[in-house]
Design a protein around this motif. Sequence first.
Motif, PDB file in Angstrom:
ATOM      1  N   GLY A  49       0.789  -1.223   0.000  1.00  0.00           N
ATOM      2  CA  GLY A  49       0.000   0.000   0.000  1.00  0.00           C
ATOM      3  C   GLY A  49       0.818   1.268   0.000  1.00  0.00           C
ATOM      4  O   GLY A  49       0.259   2.353   0.154  1.00  0.00           O
ATOM      5  N   VAL A  50       2.133   1.161  -0.191  1.00  0.00           N
ATOM      6  CA  VAL A  50       3.008   2.341  -0.105  1.00  0.00           C
ATOM      7  C   VAL A  50       3.845   2.435  -1.369  1.00  0.00           C
ATOM      8  O   VAL A  50       4.680   1.563  -1.637  1.00  0.00           O
ATOM      9  CB  VAL A  50       3.931   2.259   1.125  1.00  0.00           C
ATOM     10  N   GLY A  51       3.630   3.500  -2.155  1.00  0.00           N
ATOM     11  CA  GLY A  51       4.474   3.758  -3.312  1.00  0.00           C
ATOM     12  C   GLY A  51       4.367   2.708  -4.401  1.00  0.00           C
ATOM     13  O   GLY A  51       3.575   1.763  -4.331  1.00  0.00           O
ATOM     14  N   PRO A  52       5.198   2.846  -5.430  1.00  0.00           N
ATOM     15  CA  PRO A  52       5.116   1.942  -6.587  1.00  0.00           C
ATOM     16  C   PRO A  52       5.943   0.670  -6.451  1.00  0.00           C
ATOM     17  O   PRO A  52       5.933  -0.167  -7.349  1.00  0.00           O
ATOM     18  CB  PRO A  52       5.671   2.809  -7.725  1.00  0.00           C
ATOM     19  N   GLU A  53       6.691   0.487  -5.342  1.00  0.00           N
ATOM     20  CA  GLU A  53       7.575  -0.675  -5.229  1.00  0.00           C
ATOM     21  C   GLU A  53       6.795  -1.987  -5.260  1.00  0.00           C
ATOM     22  O   GLU A  53       7.284  -3.000  -5.778  1.00  0.00           O
ATOM     23  CB  GLU A  53       8.384  -0.579  -3.933  1.00  0.00           C
ATOM     24  N   GLU A  54       5.587  -1.977  -4.713  1.00  0.00           N
ATOM     25  CA  GLU A  54       4.761  -3.187  -4.736  1.00  0.00           C
ATOM     26  C   GLU A  54       4.450  -3.614  -6.166  1.00  0.00           C
ATOM     27  O   GLU A  54       4.500  -4.804  -6.508  1.00  0.00           O
ATOM     28  CB  GLU A  54       3.465  -2.922  -3.964  1.00  0.00           C
ATOM     29  N   ARG A 105      -6.804  -0.554  -2.925  1.00  0.00           N
ATOM     30  CA  ARG A 105      -7.959   0.325  -2.667  1.00  0.00           C
ATOM     31  C   ARG A 105      -8.715  -0.126  -1.428  1.00  0.00           C
ATOM     32  O   ARG A 105      -9.146   0.698  -0.613  1.00  0.00           O
ATOM     33  CB  ARG A 105      -8.881   0.352  -3.886  1.00  0.00           C
ATOM     34  N   ASP A 106      -8.898  -1.450  -1.271  1.00  0.00           N
ATOM     35  CA  ASP A 106      -9.588  -1.955  -0.084  1.00  0.00           C
ATOM     36  C   ASP A 106      -8.775  -1.673   1.173  1.00  0.00           C
ATOM     37  O   ASP A 106      -9.334  -1.306   2.217  1.00  0.00           O
ATOM     38  CB  ASP A 106      -9.820  -3.465  -0.239  1.00  0.00           C
ATOM     39  N   GLU A 141      -3.587   6.630   4.606  1.00  0.00           N
ATOM     40  CA  GLU A 141      -3.603   5.384   3.845  1.00  0.00           C
ATOM     41  C   GLU A 141      -2.257   4.669   3.877  1.00  0.00           C
ATOM     42  O   GLU A 141      -2.163   3.490   3.502  1.00  0.00           O
ATOM     43  CB  GLU A 141      -4.002   5.652   2.394  1.00  0.00           C
ATOM     44  N   GLN A 142      -1.200   5.341   4.331  1.00  0.00           N
ATOM     45  CA  GLN A 142       0.111   4.707   4.409  1.00  0.00           C
ATOM     46  C   GLN A 142       0.244   3.777   5.598  1.00  0.00           C
ATOM     47  O   GLN A 142       1.207   3.017   5.698  1.00  0.00           O
ATOM     48  CB  GLN A 142       1.211   5.761   4.460  1.00  0.00           C
ATOM     49  N   GLY A 143      -0.714   3.827   6.524  1.00  0.00           N
ATOM     50  CA  GLY A 143      -0.788   2.821   7.572  1.00  0.00           C
ATOM     51  C   GLY A 143      -0.134   3.161   8.891  1.00  0.00           C
ATOM     52  O   GLY A 143      -0.120   2.320   9.798  1.00  0.00           O
ATOM     53  N   MET A 144       0.401   4.357   9.064  1.00  0.00           N
ATOM     54  CA  MET A 144       1.021   4.730  10.334  1.00  0.00           C
ATOM     55  C   MET A 144       0.060   5.622  11.123  1.00  0.00           C
ATOM     56  O   MET A 144      -0.522   6.557  10.576  1.00  0.00           O
ATOM     57  CB  MET A 144       2.357   5.438  10.103  1.00  0.00           C
ATOM     58  N   ARG A 145      -0.096   5.322  12.401  1.00  0.00           N
ATOM     59  CA  ARG A 145      -1.008   6.070  13.280  1.00  0.00           C
ATOM     60  C   ARG A 145      -0.208   6.522  14.507  1.00  0.00           C
ATOM     61  O   ARG A 145       0.182   5.712  15.340  1.00  0.00           O
ATOM     62  CB  ARG A 145      -2.183   5.184  13.682  1.00  0.00           C
ATOM     63  N   VAL A 146       0.055   7.828  14.582  1.00  0.00           N
ATOM     64  CA  VAL A 146       0.880   8.358  15.665  1.00  0.00           C
ATOM     65  C   VAL A 146       0.082   8.344  16.964  1.00  0.00           C
ATOM     66  O   VAL A 146      -1.022   8.889  17.041  1.00  0.00           O
ATOM     67  CB  VAL A 146       1.358   9.785  15.345  1.00  0.00           C
ATOM     68  N   VAL A 147       0.662   7.709  17.999  1.00  0.00           N
ATOM     69  CA  VAL A 147      -0.030   7.601  19.288  1.00  0.00           C
ATOM     70  C   VAL A 147       0.683   8.393  20.385  1.00  0.00           C
ATOM     71  O   VAL A 147       0.079   8.708  21.412  1.00  0.00           O
ATOM     72  CB  VAL A 147      -0.158   6.125  19.707  1.00  0.00           C
ATOM     73  N   ALA A 148       1.961   8.690  20.189  1.00  0.00           N
ATOM     74  CA  ALA A 148       2.691   9.434  21.209  1.00  0.00           C
ATOM     75  C   ALA A 148       3.957  10.013  20.596  1.00  0.00           C
ATOM     76  O   ALA A 148       4.396   9.592  19.520  1.00  0.00           O
ATOM     77  CB  ALA A 148       3.039   8.539  22.399  1.00  0.00           C
ATOM     78  N   ALA A 149       4.529  10.984  21.308  1.00  0.00           N
ATOM     79  CA  ALA A 149       5.769  11.619  20.856  1.00  0.00           C
ATOM     80  C   ALA A 149       6.721  11.760  22.043  1.00  0.00           C
ATOM     81  O   ALA A 149       6.294  12.035  23.166  1.00  0.00           O
ATOM     82  CB  ALA A 149       5.484  12.978  20.237  1.00  0.00           C
ATOM     83  N   CYS A 150       7.994  11.524  21.767  1.00  0.00           N
ATOM     84  CA  CYS A 150       9.044  11.765  22.744  1.00  0.00           C
ATOM     85  C   CYS A 150       9.929  12.871  22.170  1.00  0.00           C
ATOM     86  O   CYS A 150      10.631  12.653  21.173  1.00  0.00           O
ATOM     87  CB  CYS A 150       9.851  10.493  22.997  1.00  0.00           C
ATOM     88  N   ALA A 225      11.796  10.012  -2.854  1.00  0.00           N
ATOM     89  CA  ALA A 225      11.199   8.702  -2.672  1.00  0.00           C
ATOM     90  C   ALA A 225      12.267   7.625  -2.545  1.00  0.00           C
ATOM     91  O   ALA A 225      13.443   7.819  -2.880  1.00  0.00           O
ATOM     92  CB  ALA A 225      10.267   8.376  -3.845  1.00  0.00           C
ATOM     93  N   GLY A 226      11.815   6.445  -2.070  1.00  0.00           N
ATOM     94  CA  GLY A 226      12.700   5.334  -1.783  1.00  0.00           C
ATOM     95  C   GLY A 226      13.620   4.902  -2.909  1.00  0.00           C
ATOM     96  O   GLY A 226      14.810   4.630  -2.668  1.00  0.00           O
TER      97      GLY A 226
END
Length: 453
Positions: A49-54, A105-106, A141-150, A225-226
């Motif tokens: 789900g991230v970039g064209p590498e898939e 998409r799903d 949509e990239q799948g990261m959900r920030v929950v805390a910060a240090c 990009a990567g």
Amino acid sequence: MSLSTGIFAALTVASDESRPYRLALVGLVPVLWLSALAMAHGYERRYLGVGPEEYRAVFRSSVVLVGLVALVSYALHWDVPRDVLAVVAVLLGGLGLWGRAVLRRDLYRRRARGAETQATVVIGNARTVHSMIREINRAPEQGMRVVAACVSGLDGPRDAPSDVDGIPVFGYPEEAMSAVDLFDADVVAVSSDPDLDGAELRRLAWSLEEREVDLVVSPGLLGVAGPRLSIRPTAGMPLLHVERPVMSGGRRVVKVAFDRILTGGLALLALPLMLVVAFVIRMDSPGPVLFRQKRVGAEGRVFDMVKFRTMCVDAEARLTALRAETGLAPDAGNDVLFKMKSDPRVTRVGRFLRRFSIDELPQLINVARGEMSLVGPRPPLEREVEAYEPDAVRRLRVKPGLTGLWQVSGRSDLSWDESLRLDLWYVDNWCLVLDLQILMRTARAVLRGAGAY
């Protein structure tokens, strides 16, 4: 020989002693395909789900597998018809790419609802953490959900409660492992911070390894990009190597050939619709069917861009008065791009054509003449280029596009800064797979009609 005949001959040729081997080969194809995908990193979570590498992994796997089958058949003297190899290549490559697009998409829909995400703890200096959290939240949509910060470098007493962009600050960077345990984090993201040196990052990586938590580190290179990044070990130090963006030589030839071939097919398909639209425009309002306007292309070259006329014939003469009203109109454009909802200069037919981007179909002529590309930055006006800041001039390194990231990311609803950010990202990270992704997303954006006015 037809495709069906070729497949039948490959499996059922009479008195062929190699038939059992062929049947075994056909039975092994699914296993070999899955193995090839795994070896090409097609199942690694960091690429899903991230970039064209898939998509690159699917393409590489299909090419490698077909080549392997051809090599084995040659070495063992199996007479595998070329038609069969062609069918296998199309099925593996085409259906594989289509299947990945459907699954992506799903996955995006589920991530937008908060599912299939990775709880992320962000570490770094207050200045850099702010931009990292903003970029992560910009793309759920990239799948990261920030929950805390240090965070280090915050003003105020150490024990005072605080947050960064709505994310609670757990403590200082040295307290990261406590935050990981408390929030059951899946990922630790380290922003660019001079206070975090190599030794501290190495110890952090060791601690996260024991907890099976991923570590990602921002190099501080926004918009790269990567595929352009790689590690170059030098004198025992892992140095980040940033490849120069390439839009010349063989890659330019590939893009030009891709544009010309696809443009020819699209023009044939769109010709009946374009004839109908031309007739309707002439019936709706007086004036020419086509509208020509000076635009700035690659390297600052000016060309005549062609569109279906969607405004009244005196639209340019009325522009000055409308620009004077933009300070009062909350839905008007900005100082660089002039866009206005409910623009009184747009005709009745023009509103429909703009909503579904049908007015842009004649730009296929510009693509065929080599003045534009199918995918690229938005073609700017001369007065817009005159107002460019130095960073924005980089958009002119490549040909403008009939569609682009700006088209599939909000169109006229985007601010100038957002449009510029997308265009610069495209210029720095172009690849053929990215063009294919944008073209597929363009169809959905056009059908929705969002952001077009």
